[in-house]
Design a protein around this motif. Structure first.
Motif, PDB file in Angstrom:
ATOM      1  N   GLN A  68       0.834  -1.181   0.000  1.00  0.00           N
ATOM      2  CA  GLN A  68       0.000   0.000   0.000  1.00  0.00           C
ATOM      3  C   GLN A  68       0.883   1.250   0.000  1.00  0.00           C
ATOM      4  O   GLN A  68       1.762   1.389   0.840  1.00  0.00           O
ATOM      5  N   VAL A  69       0.618   2.132  -0.952  1.00  0.00           N
ATOM      6  CA  VAL A  69       1.371   3.366  -1.064  1.00  0.00           C
ATOM      7  C   VAL A  69       0.787   4.408  -0.117  1.00  0.00           C
ATOM      8  O   VAL A  69      -0.425   4.611  -0.070  1.00  0.00           O
ATOM      9  N   GLN A  70       1.664   5.071   0.629  1.00  0.00           N
ATOM     10  CA  GLN A  70       1.238   6.149   1.504  1.00  0.00           C
ATOM     11  C   GLN A  70       1.559   7.488   0.860  1.00  0.00           C
ATOM     12  O   GLN A  70       2.628   7.669   0.277  1.00  0.00           O
ATOM     13  N   ARG A  79       5.758   1.339  -3.243  1.00  0.00           N
ATOM     14  CA  ARG A  79       6.006   1.065  -4.653  1.00  0.00           C
ATOM     15  C   ARG A  79       4.796   1.447  -5.490  1.00  0.00           C
ATOM     16  O   ARG A  79       3.700   0.930  -5.270  1.00  0.00           O
ATOM     17  N   THR A  80       5.013   2.328  -6.451  1.00  0.00           N
ATOM     18  CA  THR A  80       3.928   2.824  -7.290  1.00  0.00           C
ATOM     19  C   THR A  80       3.852   2.133  -8.642  1.00  0.00           C
ATOM     20  O   THR A  80       2.946   2.404  -9.431  1.00  0.00           O
ATOM     21  N   ALA A 138      14.050  10.237  -8.309  1.00  0.00           N
ATOM     22  CA  ALA A 138      13.719   8.934  -7.745  1.00  0.00           C
ATOM     23  C   ALA A 138      12.222   8.671  -7.697  1.00  0.00           C
ATOM     24  O   ALA A 138      11.802   7.550  -7.426  1.00  0.00           O
ATOM     25  N   GLY A 139      11.423   9.699  -7.947  1.00  0.00           N
ATOM     26  CA  GLY A 139       9.979   9.544  -7.907  1.00  0.00           C
ATOM     27  C   GLY A 139       9.408   9.492  -6.508  1.00  0.00           C
ATOM     28  O   GLY A 139       8.260   9.093  -6.317  1.00  0.00           O
ATOM     29  N   ASN A 166      -2.315  11.336  -5.871  1.00  0.00           N
ATOM     30  CA  ASN A 166      -2.645   9.921  -5.954  1.00  0.00           C
ATOM     31  C   ASN A 166      -1.926   9.297  -7.143  1.00  0.00           C
ATOM     32  O   ASN A 166      -1.464   9.997  -8.044  1.00  0.00           O
ATOM     33  N   ILE A 167      -1.836   7.979  -7.122  1.00  0.00           N
ATOM     34  CA  ILE A 167      -1.391   7.229  -8.283  1.00  0.00           C
ATOM     35  C   ILE A 167      -2.493   7.356  -9.331  1.00  0.00           C
ATOM     36  O   ILE A 167      -3.681   7.307  -8.990  1.00  0.00           O
ATOM     37  N   VAL A 168      -2.136   7.523 -10.598  1.00  0.00           N
ATOM     38  CA  VAL A 168      -3.137   7.721 -11.640  1.00  0.00           C
ATOM     39  C   VAL A 168      -2.867   6.839 -12.849  1.00  0.00           C
ATOM     40  O   VAL A 168      -1.744   6.422 -13.109  1.00  0.00           O
ATOM     41  N   ALA A 169      -3.947   6.579 -13.584  1.00  0.00           N
ATOM     42  CA  ALA A 169      -3.875   5.849 -14.841  1.00  0.00           C
ATOM     43  C   ALA A 169      -4.725   6.571 -15.874  1.00  0.00           C
ATOM     44  O   ALA A 169      -5.717   7.222 -15.525  1.00  0.00           O
TER      45      ALA A 169
END
Length: 122
Positions: A1-3, A27-28, A74-75, A96-99
């Motif tokens: 789970q990404v924080q 990890r994203t 490094a992201g 947030n992580i996006v797609a």
């Protein structure tokens, strides 16, 4: 789970600038990162995104030319530089992580951070 942890918000006069930061822990994968904002009674709306693979930038029409999204090498941190701020930009900002799908960017993680409040006075 990404924080995700947003910071950098505050109170600014119209025409001023702020830089928001999003600290990413975990990890994203190959997904991009994006910024969203929300005001009371409204849905979260897309603001900007950066592709993790290509580094290409994407913006909502309402902020194009005024906001810039970026990331460190490094992201681990994603930024949103906001210039020429308007009262209409007042909102809580989230990352947030996006797609990408169907010409739109969508959040991929259900667990959001606390967000950071941006208030622009007129």
């Amino acid at each position: 789970q990404v924080q995700l942890a947003e910071s950098g918000g505050g109170l600014v006069q119209a025409g001023g600038s702020l830089r928001l930061s999003c600290a990413v822990t975990g990890r994203t994968g190959t997904n991009g990162m994006g910024w969203f904002r929300q005001t009371p009674g409204n849905e979260r709306e897309f603001v900007a995104a950066i592709s993790r693979r290509t580094g290409m930038l994407f913006y909502a029409q309402s902020v194009k030319g005024r906001f810039t999204i970026s990331r460190d090498s490094a992201g681990n941190t994603v930024y949103l530089q906001m210039n020429s701020l308007k009262p209409e930009d007042t909102a809580v900002y989230y990352c947030n992580i996006v797609a990408y799908s169907g010409s739109h960017w969508y959040p991929q993680q259900d667990s959001w951070g606390q967000g950071t409040q941006v208030t622009v006075s007129s």
